[in-house]
Write a protein that holds these residues in place. Structure first.
Motif, short mmCIF file in Angstrom:
data_model
loop_
_atom_site.label_atom_id
_atom_site.label_comp_id
_atom_site.label_asym_id
_atom_site.label_seq_id
_atom_site.Cartn_x
_atom_site.Cartn_y
_atom_site.Cartn_z
N MET A 36 -34.71 -68.71 -59.38
CA MET A 36 -34.42 -68.56 -57.95
C MET A 36 -35.73 -68.41 -57.17
SD MET A 36 -31.35 -68.93 -57.48
CE MET A 36 -30.31 -69.45 -58.81
N VAL B 109 -37.36 -71.72 -56.58
CA VAL B 109 -36.78 -72.49 -55.48
C VAL B 109 -37.17 -71.86 -54.14
CG1 VAL B 109 -34.64 -73.25 -54.42
CG2 VAL B 109 -34.89 -73.33 -56.88
N ILE B 110 -37.07 -70.52 -54.03
CA ILE B 110 -37.35 -69.88 -52.74
C ILE B 110 -38.81 -70.10 -52.34
CG2 ILE B 110 -37.51 -67.68 -51.54
CD1 ILE B 110 -35.16 -66.73 -53.20
N GLY C 79 -38.81 -73.67 -50.82
CA GLY C 79 -38.52 -73.17 -49.48
C GLY C 79 -39.75 -72.96 -48.62
N MET D 208 -46.87 -85.02 -42.96
CA MET D 208 -46.30 -85.71 -41.81
C MET D 208 -47.27 -85.76 -40.64
SD MET D 208 -42.50 -84.27 -41.54
CE MET D 208 -41.19 -84.79 -42.61
N ILE E 30 -28.26 -84.17 -47.21
CA ILE E 30 -28.86 -82.91 -47.66
C ILE E 30 -28.29 -81.75 -46.85
CG2 ILE E 30 -30.98 -81.56 -47.73
CD1 ILE E 30 -32.50 -84.03 -48.41
N TYR F 181 -29.69 -66.57 -54.78
CA TYR F 181 -29.20 -67.95 -54.75
C TYR F 181 -28.94 -68.37 -53.31
CZ TYR F 181 -25.90 -71.80 -55.36
OH TYR F 181 -25.26 -73.00 -55.28
N LEU G 203 -30.36 -67.14 -50.64
CA LEU G 203 -31.66 -67.32 -49.98
C LEU G 203 -32.27 -68.66 -50.37
CD1 LEU G 203 -33.81 -64.09 -50.04
CD2 LEU G 203 -33.13 -65.45 -48.10
N ALA G 204 -32.19 -68.99 -51.65
CA ALA G 204 -32.79 -70.24 -52.14
C ALA G 204 -32.12 -71.44 -51.47
CB ALA G 204 -32.66 -70.32 -53.65
N SER H 108 -32.88 -71.82 -47.80
CA SER H 108 -34.22 -72.31 -47.51
C SER H 108 -34.29 -73.82 -47.67
CB SER H 108 -35.24 -71.63 -48.41
OG SER H 108 -35.04 -72.01 -49.73
N LEU H 109 -33.27 -74.42 -48.29
CA LEU H 109 -33.25 -75.89 -48.41
C LEU H 109 -32.76 -76.55 -47.14
CD1 LEU H 109 -31.66 -76.42 -51.88
CD2 LEU H 109 -34.02 -76.43 -51.24
N VAL I 28 -33.63 -76.52 -44.29
CA VAL I 28 -34.67 -77.01 -43.39
C VAL I 28 -35.04 -78.46 -43.71
CG1 VAL I 28 -36.61 -76.20 -44.74
CG2 VAL I 28 -36.80 -76.27 -42.31
N TYR I 29 -34.83 -78.89 -44.95
CA TYR I 29 -35.24 -80.25 -45.32
C TYR I 29 -34.43 -81.31 -44.60
CZ TYR I 29 -38.43 -78.54 -48.69
OH TYR I 29 -39.48 -77.91 -49.26
N ILE J 8 -36.04 -81.51 -41.13
CA ILE J 8 -37.38 -82.10 -41.09
C ILE J 8 -37.29 -83.59 -41.39
CG2 ILE J 8 -39.70 -82.11 -42.04
CD1 ILE J 8 -39.55 -79.42 -42.83
N SER K 244 -37.96 -76.39 -38.07
CA SER K 244 -38.47 -75.87 -39.33
C SER K 244 -39.27 -74.59 -39.09
CB SER K 244 -39.29 -76.92 -40.05
OG SER K 244 -40.04 -77.66 -39.16
N ILE L 219 -38.06 -71.08 -40.86
CA ILE L 219 -38.94 -70.36 -41.77
C ILE L 219 -39.22 -68.96 -41.24
CG2 ILE L 219 -41.26 -70.34 -42.73
CD1 ILE L 219 -41.11 -73.37 -42.79
#
Lengths: 203, 347
Positions: A55, A58-59, A63, A74, B95, B124, B126-127, B130-131, B133-134, B137, B156, B160
Motif C-alpha cells: 500500500m 502505491v501511495i 500517488g 508534461m 481510469i 487501500y 488512500l492508495a 491517490s490514483l 488524479v491520473y 491529468i 492535480s 495532492i
C-alpha cells in the motif's frame, strides 16, 4: 495455484512495463508504463504477505512521485531527436554501468546462496502473530530507532535545502494579505451618499 | 458468501471466485443505480434552494431524468479531437471511472458485509484515491488543448494538497480505533461518546478532525466551493471540455461515485458507519445498512447544500486553506491525540 498464476502475471507485467519505460517514444507514455510497473510490484509485495509495504508503494510512488514525474515530463519540452543523437557516444559508459550492476546482482545472489553471511542472526526475527504494520512499527521504533531518526533528519535537511535553494525574495511583488481581506467589512469599502439634484458627488 | 457456495457443493477455489464476482456485482450495480438517483437528487436539492423546480418532465417527478440523460449520451458519437493523443484520451475517463469503483471493495455495509476485509483497508482507500488524479491529468494532457491542461494542473495540485491533510486526519482516527481495518474502525465507535453515542465525531478531540475531513472531502472530489477545475467562467468545462458521449459520461459517473464514496467515508470514519446513532438495543433491530445509507444521504445533502449556497474559492485561497491551515492543524492534532492516548489508554 492462483498465487502461482498471480505471481507470474505480476512479474511478467513488471518486467514488460519496465522495458516499455525505456522503449516508449513518448515520455508521458514512459511514465504511464512506470506507473504500471509500480502497480504490479505492489501486487508482488501483496503475494509476499507484505500488504503494508504494497500500500505504501502505491501511495508514495504512484500517488506522489509518479505524479511529479508526469508534471515535469508534461511541462518540459523534451527534444527526443537530440537525446537520441548522443546514444552511440554514451553507449560505452552505459554498458559499463550495466555490467557493474549485473555483476553486483550476481555477487549478491551468489553470496546469499553460499550462505557465508549469517543473515538469520543479523536480521531481526519476524513475529508471525501480529499484523504487518505492528511488526514494522515495533522494529522501527525499537531496534532501528537510530537509523529511522537519522533517515528522518536527512530528509528534513533535504527539505530545508530545497526550500532555501528555491526561495528568493523579489521586490515589487503584490501578494495577497489574507487576514486584511478577511478583516475587511462592507463599511470600509462602500459609502452610501444621497447627493442633491445636480450636485454630483466627490469620490 | 463463500461458505454458501461451498455448501452447495462447489470446489472452495471456485466458490471463492464466484462469491467475489457476485460481491463485485452486488456492490457495483446498485452503486451505478444510486449514482443515477443521486444526480437527480443533487439537481432537485440545488433547484429547491434556488427556488426552481429542477427536473420534472421525464417520469413521475422527473425521477427518470438521469436515465434519459444516460441514454442520450450513450447514443451520441464519441468525438476524438484530431490532435489529441488517442490512446490516453480514451484511457483517462476509464481510469477515473474504474478508480471510483475500486475503492468500494473495502467499505463495510454491515458487520462483516464487506467485499475485501483486509487489515490495511484505510491505506487501500488512500492508495486508490491517490490514483484518481491520473484520470484528470491524463485527460487534460491528452486533449492537447489549453483549458483542459490548465484544469488538469489545477486539479492535480488540489488533489495532492488535500490528500496530505486527509492522510493526517485518517491517522487521528486510526490512533483512536487502533486498527486500519474499516470494520474494526466502525466497531471501535460503539458507545464512544459518553458510553451511549456511537460516533467518533462526538469526541471533542476528534470533532475538529471530522469537520476538516468534511471540508477536505469537498476539495478532494472537486465539489463546490472548490470546483476550480470546472470553473465555467475561466476554463469552459475544465478537463472534460473535449469529451463527448460515453467518455464524458464515465467522468460524470466517476465523479458522483467519488462523491458518494467520500460521504460514506465521512459516515464510517466519524459517525459510526453501519452502527445506529445510539448504543441502545431497540435501535439495533434496524439493519446496519439502513443506518449507513441514512448517514450517506445526510452527508450527500450537506454536499448539495454547500454546492447551492457557497461561492467558489479563489485558487490561492484554496491552496492556503490546504497547506497553511489544514496541514498544520491536522499535524498538531496528531500530537494532541497521541499525547492524550498515551496518558489515558497506554499509561
Amino acid at each position: 495455484m492462483i498465487q502461482l498464476f498471480a505471481f507470474y502475471l505480476f512479474a511478467t507485467i513488471v518486467i514488460a512495463s519496465a522495458a516499455m519505460v525505456i522503449f516508449a517514444r513518448n515520455p508521458v507514455h514512459s511514465v504511464m508504463w512506470l506507473i504500471l510497473a509500480f502497480f504490479n510490484a505492489a501486487g508482488l509485495m501483496l503475494l509476499a504477505g507484505a500488504e503494508f509495504i504494497a500500500m505504501l508503494l502505491v501511495i508514495v510512488y504512484v500517488g506522489a512521485v509518479a505524479v511529479l514525474f508526469l508534471f515535469v515530463v508534461m511541462m518540459l519540452n523534451i527534444d527526443f531527436a537530440e537525446l537520441r543523437a548522443g546514444f552511440v557516444r554514451y553507449l560505452p559508459l552505459g554498458a559499463l554501468v550495466a555490467i557493474i550492476l549485473v555483476a553486483e546482482l550476481v555477487f549478491a545472489v551468489g553470496a546469499w546462496q553460499a550462505g557465508g553471511v549469517d543473515l538469520a542472526a543479523r536480521a531481526a526475527p519476524a513475529a508471525t502473530d501480529t499484523s504487518n504494520i505492528q511488526q514494522i512499527g515495533e522494529l522501527l521504533y525499537t531496534r532501528y530507532i537510530f537509523l529511522f531518526e537519522a533517515a528522518g533528519i536527512v530528509l528534513l535537511v533535504a527539505m530545508i535545502g530545497a526550500i532555501v535553494l528555491t526561495h528568493r525574495q523579489r521586490g515589487g511583488v503584490r501578494t495577497q494579505n489574507i487576514s486584511a481581506q478577511n478583516r475587511r467589512r462592507p463599511e470600509d469599502a462602500t459609502r452610501l451618499v444621497d447627493p442633491g439634484v445636480g450636485q454630483g458627488m466627490e469620490l | 458468501m463463500t461458505e454458501t457456495f461451498i455448501s452447495w457443493g462447489m470446489d472452495p477455489t471456485w466458490a471463492w471466485g464466484v462469491a467475489t464476482i457476485c460481491g463485485i456485482l452486488l456492490i457495483a450495480l446498485p452503486l451505478m443505480l444510486s449514482v443515477a438517483m443521486i444526480i437527480y437528487a443533487d439537481r432537485k436539492i440545488w433547484a429547491a434552494i434556488a427556488l426552481r423546480r429542477g427536473p420534472n418532465v421525464v417520469g413521475p417527478f422527473g425521477l427518470l431524468q438521469s436515465f434519459a440523460d444516460g441514454l442520450k449520451v450513450f447514443l451520441q458519437e464519441t468525438i476524438i479531437p484530431t490532435s489529441a493523443n488517442r490512446g490516453l484520451f480514451l484511457i483517462a475517463p476509464i481510469i477515473t471511472f474504474t478508480v471510483a469503483l475500486m475503492a468500494w471493495a473495502v467499505i463495510p455495509f454491515n458487520s462483516g458485509a464487506v467485499l475485501a476485509d483486509i487489515n490495511v483497508g484505510l491505506l487501500y482507500i488512500l492508495a486508490i484515491s491517490s490514483l484518481g488524479v491520473y484520470g484528470v491529468i491524463l485527460s487534460g494532457w491528452a486533449s492537447n488543448s489549453k483549458y483542459p491542461f490548465f484544469s488538469a494542473m489545477r486539479a492535480s495540485a488540489q488533489m495532492i494538497s488535500y490528500e496530505v491533510s486527509i492522510g493526517f486526519i485518517l491517522i487521528g482516527v486510526v490512533l483512536f480505533a487502533d486498527s486500519f481495518n474499516m470494520n474494526e474502525i466502525v466497531k471501535a465507535q460503539i458507545g464512544h461518546g459518553l458510553g451511549i453515542v456511537n460516533a467518533f465525531g462526538f469526541n471533542l478531540l476528534l470533532f475538529p478532525l471530522a469537520v476538516m475531513f468534511l471540508i477536505s472531502s469537498l476539495a478532494e472530489t472537486a465539489r463546490a466551493p472548490f470546483d476550480l477545475t470546472e470553473a465555467e467562467s475561466e476554463l469552459v468545462a475544465g478537463y472534460q471540455t473535449e469529451y463527448s458521449s460515453m467518455s464524458f459520461a464515465l467522468f460524470w459517473l466517476g465523479e458522483y461515485a467519488n462523491v458518494l464514496l467520500m460521504c460514506t467515508l465521512n459516515a464510517i470514519l466519524f459517525w459510526g458507519g453501519w452502527l445506529p446513532p445510539l448504543d441502545w438495543a431497540p435501535l439495533y433491530v434496524v439493519p446496519g445498512i439502513i443506518w449507513l445509507f441514512a448517514k450517506i444521504l445526510l452527508f450527500f445533502f450537506i454536499f448539495s447544500w454547500v454546492k447551492a449556497t457557497v461561492p467558489r474559492y479563489r485558487y490561492d485561497q484554496l491552496m492556503r486553506l490546504g497547506w497553511k491551515v489544514f496541514l498544520p492543524i491536522s499535524l498538531l492534532w496528531i500530537f494532541l491525540i497521541s499525547g492524550y492516548l498515551m496518558l489515558t489508554r497506554y499509561s
